[in-house]
Scaffold this motif. Structure first.
Motif, PDB file in Angstrom:
ATOM      1  N   GLN A 111       0.828  -1.202   0.000  1.00 23.29           N
ATOM      2  CA  GLN A 111       0.000   0.000   0.000  1.00 23.29           C
ATOM      3  C   GLN A 111       0.866   1.257   0.000  1.00 23.29           C
ATOM      4  O   GLN A 111       0.574   2.237  -0.702  1.00 23.29           O
ATOM      5  CB  GLN A 111      -0.923  -0.007   1.219  1.00 23.29           C
ATOM      6  N   SER A 115       1.276   4.129  -2.921  1.00 19.31           N
ATOM      7  CA  SER A 115       1.080   5.564  -2.688  1.00 19.31           C
ATOM      8  C   SER A 115       2.171   6.396  -3.347  1.00 19.31           C
ATOM      9  O   SER A 115       1.920   7.529  -3.776  1.00 19.31           O
ATOM     10  CB  SER A 115       1.033   5.852  -1.181  1.00 19.31           C
ATOM     11  N   TYR A 118       1.354   6.728  -7.106  1.00 14.78           N
ATOM     12  CA  TYR A 118       0.105   7.410  -7.449  1.00 14.78           C
ATOM     13  C   TYR A 118       0.384   8.792  -8.040  1.00 14.78           C
ATOM     14  O   TYR A 118       1.205   9.554  -7.532  1.00 14.78           O
ATOM     15  CB  TYR A 118      -0.778   7.545  -6.206  1.00 14.78           C
ATOM     16  N   ARG A 125      -9.174   7.889 -10.563  1.00 12.41           N
ATOM     17  CA  ARG A 125      -9.930   7.948  -9.320  1.00 12.41           C
ATOM     18  C   ARG A 125      -9.012   8.352  -8.182  1.00 12.41           C
ATOM     19  O   ARG A 125      -7.780   8.312  -8.319  1.00 12.41           O
ATOM     20  CB  ARG A 125     -10.578   6.596  -9.025  1.00 12.41           C
ATOM     21  N   HIS A 128      -6.997   5.064  -2.968  1.00 11.09           N
ATOM     22  CA  HIS A 128      -7.767   4.288  -2.000  1.00 11.09           C
ATOM     23  C   HIS A 128      -7.004   4.201  -0.680  1.00 11.09           C
ATOM     24  O   HIS A 128      -5.923   3.609  -0.607  1.00 11.09           O
ATOM     25  CB  HIS A 128      -8.037   2.881  -2.527  1.00 11.09           C
ATOM     26  N   THR A 129      -7.543   4.783   0.366  1.00 17.80           N
ATOM     27  CA  THR A 129      -6.948   4.724   1.705  1.00 17.80           C
ATOM     28  C   THR A 129      -7.398   3.454   2.400  1.00 17.80           C
ATOM     29  O   THR A 129      -8.604   3.197   2.513  1.00 17.80           O
ATOM     30  CB  THR A 129      -7.369   5.947   2.531  1.00 17.80           C
ATOM     31  N   THR A 130      -6.443   2.667   2.867  1.00 16.95           N
ATOM     32  CA  THR A 130      -6.776   1.421   3.551  1.00 16.95           C
ATOM     33  C   THR A 130      -6.942   1.663   5.047  1.00 16.95           C
ATOM     34  O   THR A 130      -6.647   2.759   5.548  1.00 16.95           O
ATOM     35  CB  THR A 130      -5.692   0.356   3.292  1.00 16.95           C
TER      36      THR A 130
END
Length: 314
Positions: A111, A115, A118, A125, A128-130
């Motif tokens: 994750q 980031s 990104y 979009r 997406h924060t986990t």
């Protein structure tokens, strides 16, 4: 870069070279109480909030990577957070729910890498924060009140509450049940007089050789962490140089809310409730002659170091 946060729940990132805000991060639902920066990847930082959560941010791509909230997370304000000095996967947090939690971020590696890849300009979009809800270890058996400061001391923990004590401890790893129930092994207690108010922060140098913490009277206590004795090595007063002597500040007792120790433990800073910041520089203690012992030795005090030359900055 300078990170600023507080009552509004927003984080402002200031480029000190450009002298302007380059990013305002929003996501917390209430005030932010603390910030810690990743030891080897300074683009990553974690914030602790009154909204009971922790958030991991990526400054480089300006996204929120992860929110630490849920069943196993804090149930009240998170007051303090600290990255391990050499292992960026280890994170400590503490708060008003009387608990201290150890988080392992290793499971977030993919994750975190995502980031960094990104790109908001080309992405279709939002990032997406986990969510991370289960800490590696959690305990409420060290303190019976608010835990307002927690720091790594190597691989073990220093924590402080409002009962004039700082504890050095580690999780009890003797069994899975001991870990599950939050049992700890306490190695040392440090006496801190006149500090029965919350939000007084201690600090350490990079090598964890010196600890500094203030109190409600404006004094700063110093401990030599190599000796493992509970009594402070020295106590610093708020004094200003006048001529060849020192004069105490006359504006009464003022709480020292936070301290900072330089990497080599040669400089101590104290942030006080009256809006002043104080600095003490280390001064080497002269070697006493063979004929005449020093006054410090006669009094039985340590001659490890002294702090001199305090300055006031407003």
């Amino acid at each position: 870069m300078l990170l600023l946060a507080g009552f509004t729940g927003s984080i402002r990132v200031v480029d000190c070279n450009l002298r302007k805000v380059v990013w305002t991060a929003q996501g917390h639902g209430d005030a932010i109480n603390d910030i810690t920066v990743h030891p080897t990847r300074p683009s990553l930082f974690v914030t602790a909030s009154r909204d009971h959560s922790l958030r991991l941010w990526n400054l480089e791509t300006q996204v929120c990577v992860c929110t630490m909230v849920g069943d196993g997370a804090h149930t009240n304000e998170v007051l303090s957070v600290d990255f391990h000095a050499s292992d960026g996967n280890k994170l400590l947090s503490a708060g008003m729910d009387h608990t201290i939690k150890m988080w392992n971020l290793q499971g977030l590696s993919s994750q975190i890498e995502a980031s960094f890849q990104y790109d908001a300009q080309t992405a279709k979009r939002a990032f997406h924060t986990t969510t991370l809800s289960c800490p590696d270890f959690s305990t409420h058996k060290v303190h019976w009140a608010y835990v307002d400061c927690v720091r790594w001391f190597g691989d073990i923990v220093l924590s402080k509450s409002v009962h004039n004590k700082i504890f050095l401890w580690e999780p009890d790893g003797s069994s899975a049940e001991a870990k599950r129930k939050g049992y700890v092994k306490c190695h040392q207690e440090y006496s801190l007089e006149k500090a029965k108010v919350w939000f007084i922060r201690m600090s350490l140098d990079l090598k964890c050789s010196l600890m500094a913490c203030g109190d409600v009277t404006g004094q700063v206590y110093l401990w030599d962490m190599h000796t493992l004795t509970d009594e402070p090595q020295a106590v610093l007063d708020r004094e200003l140089p006048i001529g060849k002597g020192l004069a105490k500040v006359s504006n009464g007792n003022v709480t020292v809310r936070q301290t900072a120790v330089s990497y080599d433990a040669s400089i101590i800073l104290a942030c006080c409730e009256d809006g002043t910041i104080w600095r003490w520089d280390s001064a080497a203690t002269p070697e006493p002659s063979d004929e005449e012992p020093s006054a410090r030795e006669e009094d039985g005090e340590s001659s490890h170091a002294s702090m001199q030359g305090s300055d006031e900055m407003e």
